[in-house]
Motif scaffolding. Sequence first.
Motif, PDB file in Angstrom:
ATOM      1  N   LEU A   1       0.970  -1.493  -0.016  1.00  0.00           N
ATOM      2  CA  LEU A   1      -0.022   0.078  -0.086  1.00  0.00           C
ATOM      3  C   LEU A   1       0.798   1.127   0.146  1.00  0.00           C
ATOM      4  O   LEU A   1       0.875   2.263  -0.776  1.00  0.00           O
ATOM      5  CB  LEU A   1      -0.993   0.043   1.261  1.00  0.00           C
TER       6      LEU A   1
ATOM      7  N   LEU B   1      -5.908  10.654   1.758  1.00  0.00           N
ATOM      8  CA  LEU B   1      -7.071  10.488   2.707  1.00  0.00           C
ATOM      9  C   LEU B   1      -6.829  11.877   3.769  1.00  0.00           C
ATOM     10  O   LEU B   1      -5.736  12.154   4.304  1.00  0.00           O
ATOM     11  CB  LEU B   1      -7.284   9.341   3.392  1.00  0.00           C
TER      12      LEU B   1
ATOM     13  N   ARG C   1      -6.263   6.309   8.830  1.00  0.00           N
ATOM     14  CA  ARG C   1      -7.575   5.548   8.731  1.00  0.00           C
ATOM     15  C   ARG C   1      -7.454   4.295   7.946  1.00  0.00           C
ATOM     16  O   ARG C   1      -8.151   3.273   8.028  1.00  0.00           O
ATOM     17  CB  ARG C   1      -8.607   6.537   7.820  1.00  0.00           C
ATOM     18  N   TYR C   2      -6.154   3.959   7.280  1.00  0.00           N
ATOM     19  CA  TYR C   2      -5.929   2.839   6.446  1.00  0.00           C
ATOM     20  C   TYR C   2      -5.665   1.683   7.515  1.00  0.00           C
ATOM     21  O   TYR C   2      -4.736   1.828   8.499  1.00  0.00           O
ATOM     22  CB  TYR C   2      -4.552   2.795   5.639  1.00  0.00           C
ATOM     23  N   SER C   3      -6.494   0.543   7.469  1.00  0.00           N
ATOM     24  CA  SER C   3      -6.373  -0.280   8.425  1.00  0.00           C
ATOM     25  C   SER C   3      -5.831  -1.506   7.679  1.00  0.00           C
ATOM     26  O   SER C   3      -6.351  -2.329   7.183  1.00  0.00           O
ATOM     27  CB  SER C   3      -7.507  -0.726   8.831  1.00  0.00           C
ATOM     28  N   VAL C   4      -4.443  -1.593   7.701  1.00  0.00           N
ATOM     29  CA  VAL C   4      -3.851  -2.738   7.250  1.00  0.00           C
ATOM     30  C   VAL C   4      -2.968  -3.597   8.186  1.00  0.00           C
ATOM     31  O   VAL C   4      -2.315  -4.841   7.730  1.00  0.00           O
ATOM     32  CB  VAL C   4      -2.812  -2.066   6.003  1.00  0.00           C
TER      33      VAL C   4
ATOM     34  N   MET D   1      -7.477   0.259  -1.516  1.00  0.00           N
ATOM     35  CA  MET D   1      -7.369   1.382  -0.607  1.00  0.00           C
ATOM     36  C   MET D   1      -8.726   1.634   0.075  1.00  0.00           C
ATOM     37  O   MET D   1      -8.782   1.961   1.142  1.00  0.00           O
ATOM     38  CB  MET D   1      -6.581   2.349  -0.960  1.00  0.00           C
TER      39      MET D   1
ATOM     40  N   VAL E   1     -11.177  -0.471   0.641  1.00  0.00           N
ATOM     41  CA  VAL E   1     -11.470  -1.432   1.565  1.00  0.00           C
ATOM     42  C   VAL E   1     -10.771  -1.210   2.742  1.00  0.00           C
ATOM     43  O   VAL E   1     -11.067  -1.576   3.803  1.00  0.00           O
ATOM     44  CB  VAL E   1     -10.806  -2.918   0.923  1.00  0.00           C
ATOM     45  N   GLN E   2      -9.402  -0.760   2.710  1.00  0.00           N
ATOM     46  CA  GLN E   2      -8.699  -0.597   3.821  1.00  0.00           C
ATOM     47  C   GLN E   2      -8.831   0.741   4.740  1.00  0.00           C
ATOM     48  O   GLN E   2      -8.596   0.788   5.589  1.00  0.00           O
ATOM     49  CB  GLN E   2      -6.979  -0.501   3.467  1.00  0.00           C
ATOM     50  N   SER E   3      -9.622   1.709   4.075  1.00  0.00           N
ATOM     51  CA  SER E   3     -10.064   2.958   4.682  1.00  0.00           C
ATOM     52  C   SER E   3     -11.426   2.792   5.347  1.00  0.00           C
ATOM     53  O   SER E   3     -11.867   3.392   6.153  1.00  0.00           O
ATOM     54  CB  SER E   3      -9.776   4.032   3.869  1.00  0.00           C
ATOM     55  N   ASP E   4     -12.431   2.148   4.438  1.00  0.00           N
ATOM     56  CA  ASP E   4     -13.743   2.316   4.667  1.00  0.00           C
ATOM     57  C   ASP E   4     -14.555   0.629   4.211  1.00  0.00           C
ATOM     58  O   ASP E   4     -14.939   0.756   2.999  1.00  0.00           O
ATOM     59  CB  ASP E   4     -14.581   3.269   4.303  1.00  0.00           C
ATOM     60  N   GLU E   5     -14.389  -0.282   4.854  1.00  0.00           N
ATOM     61  CA  GLU E   5     -14.564  -1.459   4.225  1.00  0.00           C
ATOM     62  C   GLU E   5     -16.067  -1.746   3.716  1.00  0.00           C
ATOM     63  O   GLU E   5     -16.358  -2.020   2.855  1.00  0.00           O
ATOM     64  CB  GLU E   5     -14.291  -2.812   5.329  1.00  0.00           C
TER      65      GLU E   5
END
Lengths: 347, 603
Positions: free
Chosen positions: A58, A79, A84-87, B545, B547-551
């Motif tokens: 990413l 963003l 906020r990125y949930s990796v 991206m 999905v990773q920020s607002d699934e």
Amino acid sequence: MDLSTTYLGLSLKNPIVASASPISERVERVKRLEECGAAAVVMYSLFEEQIVHESLELDYYLNRGTESFPEALSYIPDLPDMGRYSVGPEVYLEQIRLLKEAVSIPVIASLNGVSTGGWIKYAQKMEQAGADAIELNIYYLPVDPELTSSELEAAYVQLVRDVRASVSIPLAVKLSPFFTALPHFARSLAEAGADGLVLFNRFYQPDFDLDTLDVVPNLRLSTSDELRLPLRWISLLYGRVNVDFALTTGVHTAQDVLKAMMAGANVAMMTSALLRHSEGHVQQVLSDMTGWMESYEYESIRQMQGSMSQRAIENPAALERTNYIKVLNSFQEVSGGPLPTMNFSLR
Amino acid sequence: MVQRNFEAVDQTLAKLYEVTVPAAVSSNLTRRPTVPTEAPAFVRDVLGAMIAGDGDSIPVSALPIDGTFPSATTQWEKRNISLEIPVWEPDLCIQCGKCAYVCPHAVIRTKVYAPEALEGAPEAFKSTDARFKEFPGMAYTLQIAPEDCTGCTLCVEVCPAKDKSQVGRKAINMAAQPPIREQEACNWNFFLNLPEIDRTALVPNSIKNSQLLQPLFEFSGACAGCGETPYVKLVSQLFGDRSIIANATGCSSIYGGNLPTTPWATNRDGRGPAWSNSLFEDNAEFGLGMRLTLDKQNEYARELVQQFGAELGSDLVNGLLHADQSDDGGIAAQRARVTTLKECLHNVDSPQARDLLSLADTLVKKSVWIIGGDGWAYDIGYGGVDHVIASGRNVNILVLDTEVYSNTGGQASKATPRAAVAKFAADGKATPRKDLGLIAMAYGTVYVARVAMGYSDVQTLNAIREAEAYNGPSLVIAYSHCIAHGINMRKGLDQQKLAVQAGLWPLYRFNPDRLSEGKNPLQLDSKAPSIPIAQYAYNETRYKMLVQSDEQRAAHLLALAQQDVQRQWQHYHQLVDLYEAEVQAQVTAAAAASSNGSPKEQA
């Protein structure tokens, strides 16, 4: 009819556990599993390697080409809050919390790590998130000729010891069938602190595409035929290694579950059957099991657990090598055709 | 840890030694000149200074007085930016031409030539027997330009020929550039001097044939693995020696005409595309102006040809006015007539003769191309595109559709698909993309095609040839993978294929001429959606991206996008059925008319 059993110290209403699969990604599907009678659920695996890879990937693609061309300083939007990125493992841990809120059956987290630090860190987070137990999914294919089996086994044992020392919830270890001296290794894992062994991990074997000469992934769901490998090994290990056993791979029908119990398993885990027939299948299997037990006048699951383990059967050799020749002979009788030359040399 | 630091310092000190600086320079290594000394003077002195970053030193007087820069100048730049380049394996090659076809920088070339031409070839020059039914007994070479390659590896990805004993080895494989740079540069120069194919002896109706045609768009500054430039290059191969190009602002205008060098090139006869860049908001009109000008010039030239009937003779006049210029043979014959015409006119001294001399070349069919990206065609220049296709004039519009404003850094356009993230759509685009092709098709008089060479290279070739052949406005919308998608660019062609398989990019050709031939004008060239769009989309950061920020939003938008795909496919299918009904009605009416006699006869 008493279908109850125990697994990893957890009291279960019956021996059917939904194994790691995409079903556990959806809370509503897990609720449905519970309604249909599943006694526990193992979540999909958290892969440390995937977390590391995804965050690096990413970062690479979000930043590629930035500050390199006067007309465009970047190509992908920032963003407002990059945090906020949930990796990381957050999505997974949140899913544990959500599942624990939604269902009352035990939720077992599944972890595949690559580093000692990773195994411990994520195991602790899983415990904190509320997992009832952890299944360590040792999904690793050793291809380095320099790596010996004893080194690899020692590393696994150390890993179990490290994780055991860092969490207090029960631990199971999911193994592949490819170990040279499985009983000894299984005992080492038990001594290192494993409460249960899950036999066996079913590797998805890649296939060859003859048209394109490519190696391609090939996902095939299991069949009941595949039950026999873990069935045999649990029969052999039951009573010899002091852990709980979960039989996974090839569990589709009530008969499969009953066989698993008789071999000595505490629970039977289902994946392919649920993916194929969806959650309602559990209900059917439980009903068939009860019917069979009534017909044959069994009172409880506990009564049959280990009843066909190697220690309990009349002819223990049936589970060992001699069986092989018998099978080949039966092939000759059935087919009437010539036997493979290999059989000739066996005689 | 501290002890190990001490050891590191000690070991470093132990390995330190003094380097004596000689009193005089003894090395004979020198930096190469920015451009080779054999380059034309303007390239050497003016462009070369710009390449060297010394543009401020160029006097204004050295610059072209009207802003016209010579084309074919990227060949002198030799950027040497790739550490790996492809190497051809003649023993495995099936001569399909796919590697050359997809090469974004025209660094892979193929030639078929008489074996005698190999005389004097460098020792390492590779050649094999040509496998072309049109050219028996000829030799074949596939050559890479080692100092122009960007190392994108699309050629290796697309190569279908694999070694039977080692499938990882293909007919073209990447290898380290430095050890073979000099050798291959030498081979490249020899290759360039081999004769070009006789265009009149070749029908470019297959990929392998099309790649024997010299690209007149080469070594641009586009990104390594660019998804746009292979389409541009193909146009230049098919029609470049008689094309006039209006280019909208965007990536294609930057890599197409960025100082100091110009990738648009010329052939040995000095012919090549004439190219100019206009604005986002007027490019279609800009191209239409070129068409109108050419048509007016052609009209006047024809008038003058008729006026000079006595001097030219009826054969030449008839030939010039009624030439069939539908293929390269016809074009070559007309060029020969124009040469004769000019020779005849040299002896005539009149204002009309001078006019005809200056206009004679417009008697040869010109190919007008209007090129730009989706930001131009769908958004800022859309009004102009609509105006131009409604004009009915013979122009060819090529939309290099990256589904985003690429050059300015990935802003959403009306071509941006639902669920993708882009600037101005950072939470994923909520609405579906505009169907520009369907809008154009609604006129019924516009040739429209949607292509993706990663799914079907032949369909792309057919569409571009048909678009040019159609005597009216044509619109070709070409899927172009892009760095703004957040993908591994070596997998760009795979993504094109997946986009089509997922139904996000259905391929079709709509040719109004077919209706008059009793055929369905709309041909769907791809199959019904066969994979979930997630299988395509989640290979791309622009989708992933979210999905990773607002699934939840990602899942919601992807579900809507999946519905869009089904709806779109149904829509196209119904259109095919509607046209089929129209065709059948025509056939029935014609049969009835022929069995009853014509109305006139009945009267």
